[in-house]
Design a protein around this motif. Structure first.
Motif, PDB file in Angstrom:
ATOM      1  N   CYS A  18       0.830  -1.196   0.000  1.00 25.14           N
ATOM      2  CA  CYS A  18       0.000   0.000   0.000  1.00 25.14           C
ATOM      3  C   CYS A  18       0.870   1.254   0.000  1.00 25.14           C
ATOM      4  O   CYS A  18       1.631   1.491   0.934  1.00 25.14           O
ATOM      5  CB  CYS A  18      -0.913   0.016   1.219  1.00 25.14           C
ATOM      6  N   VAL A  19       0.726   2.042  -1.032  1.00 27.42           N
ATOM      7  CA  VAL A  19       1.487   3.274  -1.165  1.00 27.42           C
ATOM      8  C   VAL A  19       0.512   4.438  -1.230  1.00 27.42           C
ATOM      9  O   VAL A  19      -0.508   4.361  -1.899  1.00 27.42           O
ATOM     10  CB  VAL A  19       2.356   3.235  -2.445  1.00 27.42           C
ATOM     11  N   GLU A  20       0.829   5.501  -0.520  1.00 28.50           N
ATOM     12  CA  GLU A  20       0.037   6.718  -0.580  1.00 28.50           C
ATOM     13  C   GLU A  20       0.881   7.824  -1.200  1.00 28.50           C
ATOM     14  O   GLU A  20       2.085   7.894  -0.966  1.00 28.50           O
ATOM     15  CB  GLU A  20      -0.431   7.134   0.813  1.00 28.50           C
ATOM     16  N   VAL A  21       0.216   8.662  -1.990  1.00 20.83           N
ATOM     17  CA  VAL A  21       0.901   9.725  -2.717  1.00 20.83           C
ATOM     18  C   VAL A  21       0.204  11.050  -2.418  1.00 20.83           C
ATOM     19  O   VAL A  21      -1.021  11.115  -2.368  1.00 20.83           O
ATOM     20  CB  VAL A  21       0.859   9.445  -4.233  1.00 20.83           C
ATOM     21  N   ALA A  22       0.998  12.098  -2.230  1.00 21.16           N
ATOM     22  CA  ALA A  22       0.462  13.452  -2.055  1.00 21.16           C
ATOM     23  C   ALA A  22       1.009  14.326  -3.182  1.00 21.16           C
ATOM     24  O   ALA A  22       2.213  14.383  -3.401  1.00 21.16           O
ATOM     25  CB  ALA A  22       0.867  14.025  -0.706  1.00 21.16           C
ATOM     26  N   THR A  23       0.093  14.987  -3.878  1.00 22.82           N
ATOM     27  CA  THR A  23       0.489  15.852  -4.995  1.00 22.82           C
ATOM     28  C   THR A  23      -0.070  17.266  -4.826  1.00 22.82           C
ATOM     29  O   THR A  23      -0.138  18.013  -5.790  1.00 22.82           O
ATOM     30  CB  THR A  23      -0.002  15.260  -6.339  1.00 22.82           C
ATOM     31  N   ASN A  24      -0.449  17.618  -3.616  1.00 20.96           N
ATOM     32  CA  ASN A  24      -1.116  18.894  -3.385  1.00 20.96           C
ATOM     33  C   ASN A  24      -0.167  20.091  -3.256  1.00 20.96           C
ATOM     34  O   ASN A  24      -0.617  21.228  -3.254  1.00 20.96           O
ATOM     35  CB  ASN A  24      -2.012  18.819  -2.147  1.00 20.96           C
ATOM     36  N   LEU A  25       1.136  19.864  -3.167  1.00 15.97           N
ATOM     37  CA  LEU A  25       2.080  20.975  -3.044  1.00 15.97           C
ATOM     38  C   LEU A  25       2.887  21.135  -4.327  1.00 15.97           C
ATOM     39  O   LEU A  25       3.315  20.144  -4.916  1.00 15.97           O
ATOM     40  CB  LEU A  25       3.027  20.748  -1.864  1.00 15.97           C
ATOM     41  N   PRO A  26       3.100  22.350  -4.757  1.00 14.20           N
ATOM     42  CA  PRO A  26       3.881  22.546  -5.974  1.00 14.20           C
ATOM     43  C   PRO A  26       5.328  22.096  -5.780  1.00 14.20           C
ATOM     44  O   PRO A  26       5.885  22.224  -4.699  1.00 14.20           O
ATOM     45  CB  PRO A  26       3.800  24.054  -6.224  1.00 14.20           C
ATOM     46  N   ARG A  27       5.897  21.535  -6.822  1.00 14.73           N
ATOM     47  CA  ARG A  27       7.301  21.129  -6.858  1.00 14.73           C
ATOM     48  C   ARG A  27       7.646  19.970  -5.941  1.00 14.73           C
ATOM     49  O   ARG A  27       8.823  19.673  -5.736  1.00 14.73           O
ATOM     50  CB  ARG A  27       8.235  22.311  -6.600  1.00 14.73           C
ATOM     51  N   THR A  28       6.644  19.308  -5.334  1.00 15.83           N
ATOM     52  CA  THR A  28       6.927  18.181  -4.444  1.00 15.83           C
ATOM     53  C   THR A  28       5.869  17.096  -4.599  1.00 15.83           C
ATOM     54  O   THR A  28       4.672  17.377  -4.535  1.00 15.83           O
ATOM     55  CB  THR A  28       6.930  18.623  -2.966  1.00 15.83           C
ATOM     56  N   ILE A  29       6.342  15.866  -4.802  1.00 15.41           N
ATOM     57  CA  ILE A  29       5.484  14.687  -4.753  1.00 15.41           C
ATOM     58  C   ILE A  29       5.953  13.904  -3.539  1.00 15.41           C
ATOM     59  O   ILE A  29       7.143  13.607  -3.407  1.00 15.41           O
ATOM     60  CB  ILE A  29       5.632  13.816  -6.021  1.00 15.41           C
ATOM     61  N   ALA A  30       5.037  13.589  -2.635  1.00 14.64           N
ATOM     62  CA  ALA A  30       5.389  12.857  -1.423  1.00 14.64           C
ATOM     63  C   ALA A  30       4.806  11.449  -1.496  1.00 14.64           C
ATOM     64  O   ALA A  30       3.681  11.255  -1.961  1.00 14.64           O
ATOM     65  CB  ALA A  30       4.847  13.589  -0.196  1.00 14.64           C
ATOM     66  N   VAL A  31       5.583  10.478  -1.038  1.00  8.42           N
ATOM     67  CA  VAL A  31       5.181   9.076  -1.077  1.00  8.42           C
ATOM     68  C   VAL A  31       5.458   8.472   0.295  1.00  8.42           C
ATOM     69  O   VAL A  31       6.507   8.719   0.894  1.00  8.42           O
ATOM     70  CB  VAL A  31       5.986   8.302  -2.153  1.00  8.42           C
ATOM     71  N   ARG A  32       4.503   7.660   0.783  1.00 11.01           N
ATOM     72  CA  ARG A  32       4.710   6.973   2.062  1.00 11.01           C
ATOM     73  C   ARG A  32       4.020   5.614   2.034  1.00 11.01           C
ATOM     74  O   ARG A  32       3.160   5.347   1.193  1.00 11.01           O
ATOM     75  CB  ARG A  32       4.200   7.806   3.233  1.00 11.01           C
ATOM     76  N   ASP A  33       4.377   4.791   2.983  1.00  7.77           N
ATOM     77  CA  ASP A  33       3.761   3.479   3.173  1.00  7.77           C
ATOM     78  C   ASP A  33       2.501   3.686   4.006  1.00  7.77           C
ATOM     79  O   ASP A  33       2.575   4.173   5.131  1.00  7.77           O
ATOM     80  CB  ASP A  33       4.749   2.563   3.894  1.00  7.77           C
ATOM     81  N   SER A  34       1.352   3.301   3.479  1.00  8.33           N
ATOM     82  CA  SER A  34       0.105   3.551   4.207  1.00  8.33           C
ATOM     83  C   SER A  34       0.004   2.731   5.479  1.00  8.33           C
ATOM     84  O   SER A  34      -0.754   3.076   6.375  1.00  8.33           O
ATOM     85  CB  SER A  34      -1.105   3.285   3.314  1.00  8.33           C
ATOM     86  N   ASP A  36       2.348   2.557   7.564  1.00  6.40           N
ATOM     87  CA  ASP A  36       3.187   3.266   8.533  1.00  6.40           C
ATOM     88  C   ASP A  36       3.067   4.775   8.295  1.00  6.40           C
ATOM     89  O   ASP A  36       4.024   5.441   7.892  1.00  6.40           O
ATOM     90  CB  ASP A  36       4.640   2.807   8.373  1.00  6.40           C
ATOM     91  N   PRO A  37       1.879   5.357   8.541  1.00  5.89           N
ATOM     92  CA  PRO A  37       1.661   6.769   8.221  1.00  5.89           C
ATOM     93  C   PRO A  37       2.548   7.735   9.001  1.00  5.89           C
ATOM     94  O   PRO A  37       2.749   8.864   8.579  1.00  5.89           O
ATOM     95  CB  PRO A  37       0.182   6.998   8.541  1.00  5.89           C
ATOM     96  N   ASP A  38       3.104   7.308  10.112  1.00  5.56           N
ATOM     97  CA  ASP A  38       4.011   8.163  10.880  1.00  5.56           C
ATOM     98  C   ASP A  38       5.474   7.910  10.523  1.00  5.56           C
ATOM     99  O   ASP A  38       6.368   8.535  11.091  1.00  5.56           O
ATOM    100  CB  ASP A  38       3.803   7.951  12.382  1.00  5.56           C
ATOM    101  N   GLY A  39       5.695   7.015   9.577  1.00  2.00           N
ATOM    102  CA  GLY A  39       7.051   6.675   9.160  1.00  2.00           C
ATOM    103  C   GLY A  39       7.610   7.684   8.179  1.00  2.00           C
ATOM    104  O   GLY A  39       7.063   8.775   7.983  1.00  2.00           O
ATOM    105  N   PRO A  40       8.701   7.319   7.537  1.00  3.06           N
ATOM    106  CA  PRO A  40       9.369   8.247   6.622  1.00  3.06           C
ATOM    107  C   PRO A  40       8.528   8.576   5.397  1.00  3.06           C
ATOM    108  O   PRO A  40       7.687   7.788   4.968  1.00  3.06           O
ATOM    109  CB  PRO A  40      10.639   7.503   6.222  1.00  3.06           C
ATOM    110  N   ILE A  41       8.765   9.760   4.860  1.00  4.65           N
ATOM    111  CA  ILE A  41       8.093  10.240   3.653  1.00  4.65           C
ATOM    112  C   ILE A  41       9.167  10.529   2.617  1.00  4.65           C
ATOM    113  O   ILE A  41      10.121  11.266   2.895  1.00  4.65           O
ATOM    114  CB  ILE A  41       7.280  11.513   3.937  1.00  4.65           C
ATOM    115  N   LEU A  42       9.020   9.945   1.463  1.00  2.00           N
ATOM    116  CA  LEU A  42       9.928  10.195   0.358  1.00  2.00           C
ATOM    117  C   LEU A  42       9.392  11.394  -0.422  1.00  2.00           C
ATOM    118  O   LEU A  42       8.230  11.398  -0.825  1.00  2.00           O
ATOM    119  CB  LEU A  42       9.994   8.958  -0.537  1.00  2.00           C
ATOM    120  N   GLN A  43      10.216  12.420  -0.605  1.00  4.84           N
ATOM    121  CA  GLN A  43       9.808  13.612  -1.343  1.00  4.84           C
ATOM    122  C   GLN A  43      10.584  13.683  -2.655  1.00  4.84           C
ATOM    123  O   GLN A  43      11.810  13.623  -2.644  1.00  4.84           O
ATOM    124  CB  GLN A  43      10.051  14.859  -0.506  1.00  4.84           C
ATOM    125  N   LEU A  44       9.855  13.805  -3.754  1.00  2.00           N
ATOM    126  CA  LEU A  44      10.445  13.821  -5.085  1.00  2.00           C
ATOM    127  C   LEU A  44      10.023  15.070  -5.842  1.00  2.00           C
ATOM    128  O   LEU A  44       8.965  15.635  -5.576  1.00  2.00           O
ATOM    129  CB  LEU A  44       9.979  12.591  -5.876  1.00  2.00           C
TER     130      LEU A  44
END
Length: 65
Positions: A18-34, A36-44
């Protein structure tokens, strides 16, 4: 910390990968393991995210018999 609004990826398997993606901020795509929502967030950057998606889709095509 940025205010990411995560959504489950359409490629996620609800029972395992399960992967969750956030695209609501300009210039940043965030990805996390659903799982482990308090775990690390990969920002691309959007360009890196697009390259990642392309690589994954090409890998899937090559793996298809």
């Amino acid at each position: 910390m940025p205010e990411f609004r995560f959504r489950k990826s359409s490629y996620s398997n609800p029972e395992r990968e399960c992967v969750e993606v956030a695209t609501n901020l300009p210039r940043t795509i965030a990805v996390r393991d659903s799982k482990d929502p308090d775990g690390p967030i990969l920002q691309l950057t959007p360009a890196a995210w697009t390259a990642f998606q392309l690589a994954v889709s090409q890998d899937r095509l090559e793996a298809t018999p």
